[in-house]
Motif scaffolding. Sequence first.
Motif, PDB file in Angstrom:
ATOM      1  N   GLY A 213      24.401  25.254  -5.365  1.00 20.47           N
ATOM      2  CA  GLY A 213      23.066  25.151  -5.957  1.00 20.47           C
ATOM      3  C   GLY A 213      21.978  25.706  -5.050  1.00 20.47           C
ATOM      4  O   GLY A 213      22.241  26.451  -4.096  1.00 20.47           O
ATOM      5  N   VAL A 214      20.736  25.321  -5.363  1.00 23.00           N
ATOM      6  CA  VAL A 214      19.558  25.809  -4.646  1.00 23.00           C
ATOM      7  C   VAL A 214      19.556  25.273  -3.203  1.00 23.00           C
ATOM      8  O   VAL A 214      19.954  24.133  -2.953  1.00 23.00           O
ATOM      9  CB  VAL A 214      18.287  25.331  -5.393  1.00 23.00           C
ATOM     10  N   HIS A 215      19.121  26.097  -2.275  1.00 21.92           N
ATOM     11  CA  HIS A 215      19.070  25.706  -0.869  1.00 21.92           C
ATOM     12  C   HIS A 215      17.993  24.641  -0.656  1.00 21.92           C
ATOM     13  O   HIS A 215      16.862  24.803  -1.095  1.00 21.92           O
ATOM     14  CB  HIS A 215      18.773  26.946  -0.011  1.00 21.92           C
ATOM     15  N   CYS A 216      18.366  23.560   0.039  1.00 22.11           N
ATOM     16  CA  CYS A 216      17.438  22.457   0.265  1.00 22.11           C
ATOM     17  C   CYS A 216      16.878  22.544   1.688  1.00 22.11           C
ATOM     18  O   CYS A 216      17.465  23.193   2.561  1.00 22.11           O
ATOM     19  CB  CYS A 216      18.173  21.129   0.050  1.00 22.11           C
ATOM     20  N   PHE A 221      23.075  22.683   0.099  1.00 20.50           N
ATOM     21  CA  PHE A 221      22.790  23.344  -1.180  1.00 20.50           C
ATOM     22  C   PHE A 221      22.919  22.335  -2.316  1.00 20.50           C
ATOM     23  O   PHE A 221      23.780  21.456  -2.269  1.00 20.50           O
ATOM     24  CB  PHE A 221      23.776  24.501  -1.419  1.00 20.50           C
ATOM     25  N   THR A 226      16.411  19.063  -5.095  1.00 22.46           N
ATOM     26  CA  THR A 226      16.070  20.453  -5.440  1.00 22.46           C
ATOM     27  C   THR A 226      15.846  20.609  -6.950  1.00 22.46           C
ATOM     28  O   THR A 226      15.294  21.611  -7.390  1.00 22.46           O
ATOM     29  CB  THR A 226      17.157  21.460  -4.989  1.00 22.46           C
ATOM     30  N   TYR A 227      16.267  19.618  -7.743  1.00 26.52           N
ATOM     31  CA  TYR A 227      16.078  19.677  -9.187  1.00 26.52           C
ATOM     32  C   TYR A 227      14.808  18.961  -9.646  1.00 26.52           C
ATOM     33  O   TYR A 227      14.427  19.063 -10.805  1.00 26.52           O
ATOM     34  CB  TYR A 227      17.264  19.013  -9.913  1.00 26.52           C
ATOM     35  N   PHE A 232       9.802  21.922  -5.221  1.00 23.15           N
ATOM     36  CA  PHE A 232      10.811  22.753  -5.868  1.00 23.15           C
ATOM     37  C   PHE A 232      10.360  23.140  -7.289  1.00 23.15           C
ATOM     38  O   PHE A 232      10.575  24.268  -7.720  1.00 23.15           O
ATOM     39  CB  PHE A 232      12.167  22.045  -5.898  1.00 23.15           C
ATOM     40  N   ASP A 235       7.707  25.806  -6.865  1.00 22.37           N
ATOM     41  CA  ASP A 235       8.380  27.059  -6.469  1.00 22.37           C
ATOM     42  C   ASP A 235       8.965  27.764  -7.676  1.00 22.37           C
ATOM     43  O   ASP A 235       8.773  28.966  -7.861  1.00 22.37           O
ATOM     44  CB  ASP A 235       9.549  26.742  -5.519  1.00 22.37           C
ATOM     45  N   GLU A 236       9.694  27.002  -8.485  1.00 21.46           N
ATOM     46  CA  GLU A 236      10.330  27.599  -9.668  1.00 21.46           C
ATOM     47  C   GLU A 236       9.279  28.142 -10.616  1.00 21.46           C
ATOM     48  O   GLU A 236       9.375  29.274 -11.086  1.00 21.46           O
ATOM     49  CB  GLU A 236      11.157  26.540 -10.405  1.00 21.46           C
ATOM     50  N   ARG A 239       7.487  31.515  -9.903  1.00 24.66           N
ATOM     51  CA  ARG A 239       8.210  32.794  -9.889  1.00 24.66           C
ATOM     52  C   ARG A 239       7.661  33.757 -10.929  1.00 24.66           C
ATOM     53  O   ARG A 239       7.715  34.963 -10.760  1.00 24.66           O
ATOM     54  CB  ARG A 239       9.695  32.571 -10.170  1.00 24.66           C
TER      55      ARG A 239
END
Lengths: 354, 354
Positions: A213-216, A221, A226-227, A232, A235-236, A239
């Motif tokens: 998964g996404v780097h924490c 990961f 991160t969810y 986070f 950040d998402e 984009r």
Amino acid sequence: MAMSPTSASRIVASLLDEELIKEVHLSQGEEVGRKATYFVPNEHAVFSVGVEIDIGIIRVGLMNLVGDLFVDHSFKTETDEIEKVVEFIERTVSNLILEANISSDRVIGVCVGLPGLIDNELGIVELSAQFNWKQVSLQQMIADKLPYNIYIDNELKLKALAEYVSTSLSYENVVMIGFGNGVGSALITNGEIYRGKDNVSGEIGHMTLDPYGVHCTCGNFGCLQTYIAVDFLLDEASRTRPIKNMDELVESYKQGDRLAVNIIEKAATYAAIAINNVVCAYNPDAVFLSGCLIEDYPEIRALVIEKHLNSTSFPEARSFELQVTQLKGNGVVQGAALSVQRKFIKNLYFKDGA
Amino acid sequence: MAMSPTSASRIVASLLDEELIKEVHLSQGEEVGRKATYFVPNEHAVFSVGVEIDIGIIRVGLMNLVGDLFVDHSFKTETDEIEKVVEFIERTVSNLILEANISSDRVIGVCVGLPGLIDNELGIVELSAQFNWKQVSLQQMIADKLPYNIYIDNELKLKALAEYVSTSLSYENVVMIGFGNGVGSALITNGEIYRGKDNVSGEIGHMTLDPYGVHCTCGNFGCLQTYIAVDFLLDEASRTRPIKNMDELVESYKQGDRLAVNIIEKAATYAAIAINNVVCAYNPDAVFLSGCLIEDYPEIRALVIEKHLNSTSFPEARSFELQVTQLKGNGVVQGAALSVQRKFIKNLYFKDGA
């Protein structure tokens, strides 16, 4: 455990001696005979101080022996530099005690709650990602400035303690989950904070869900946070177009913006997973939801509860109460002040050798 | 907590009275003066019985007051029908006590450990997927056949207790993880089994990793155990060719078969995730690995430990000891017998009102 009458009398005598309790005589109408004597806490006997520090803010409060937080302030801070924060704590705590006009020998201690991995026994901030502090001897730094017993602890553990006490101590196992800049939990069991070996139990934000998964920030990961955690999500969202903060993201969500809806829906789905996973681990009587995502955004709060109710959860784990924290903004301050009192009372009891 | 000399004398007198302890006089060489009197447990005073039931097998053992499991048997069973299993328990326990030539009033109780969600207070098997039992009043059914105090409990919780006691009680927080037909964990904290509200704490096999993952027997999707538990591994492996059991799968793995290697590698990766997630929740001093995947297959055991060591784990959570269970096949029986003794001793202590 049962206590012998001798032990009980000895403890009562010593509490009276230290003016921690007082006698009350209740006359019961026309009754004949010896009047009953009751002992109640002398609420002005001693006081404890609770402090919360977080990014840009400090909260302080003074609690009496019956658990009332009777003075309570919050201040904006302009820097997270450790020395400046310690000076700010010194100044606000000193002013608080002056303002309340209390003799300083009646102050049994000051506890500071903050986010991060806090070694409460050594008084060291092992890691606070929010403040970007590592291995800071915060307890000693404050003790060098203030003439009181100083303690430090993880904010969520203190808040969970306050919630437990404020819900009349009616649950045997209570978990608080915080959804905010990180995701964490705290368990109160048998009336005490469950700490684990290093006071870092409940770090559910770093449970791995997906090894690819996404780097924490922790180096792993696919950690649960991160969810869900604010940074986070921003950040998402950023984009495809710049989004400054949660207020803006939630505003777009309310207007039905597709991007914002997808991001918040996904976060709420994983918040419900966090609830399920906490319940699997601890099998609690009650789960309290807290943190800025829950407390500041009613839309997200409602969505998390809906996702939870719609999930086909592990059947036996269903039988817990899901609640939203009832504490106001001063929950950490309350918990911090309470934790000082509990230490004080425990020491009295042990001192007496009962 | 400190105890007054009066309370201590009263307790010692009552233990002597019930022949639970005995006096020992040690003469210390040439010393002059009064000889010291020591009290040690009278190991033959009382006995407890531990029973483990699992698919196709029953294990029984008799423990004395110093914790020795001095008789210990296992038998194959031919049916998992509840009445037949109860009859088998009756017969094997009665034979065990006859064989040891113990008067039945010296037997303080029988505890039966089994896999599943067990309400230890009501004595009910809420759900045992292995036996396909639901809402079975197992404690009462056994009590109708045997003239002893009967208890039932979850096998992994009992095994964790045995591990804790056998490692000299040297950890404050110990977790045992079981990898087998399911995935579960059990926490011992402050010397006691952490149970949660319904004795179903530690059900980490039903933590959700992926809400769109593989369908689990509990009704949810993407539960941790769908990545690791034996049945799921065999299901996956059998999609391309029939594979009967773990022995066959592990044999293929050892021969470098691509399919078997991929499946076992993936399972080991997720077993390491289970370790990480348990550590995040409980922050234990030590984690003990157990279950058939770990205990019966050295290749899988080595791979799980390797995956754990190679993962970039949450830094503070690193400081725990990872160990493989040192208990032999009778770990559950030991834990069951120990748990009866602990109840007995606690009752004695409270009875005395100390």
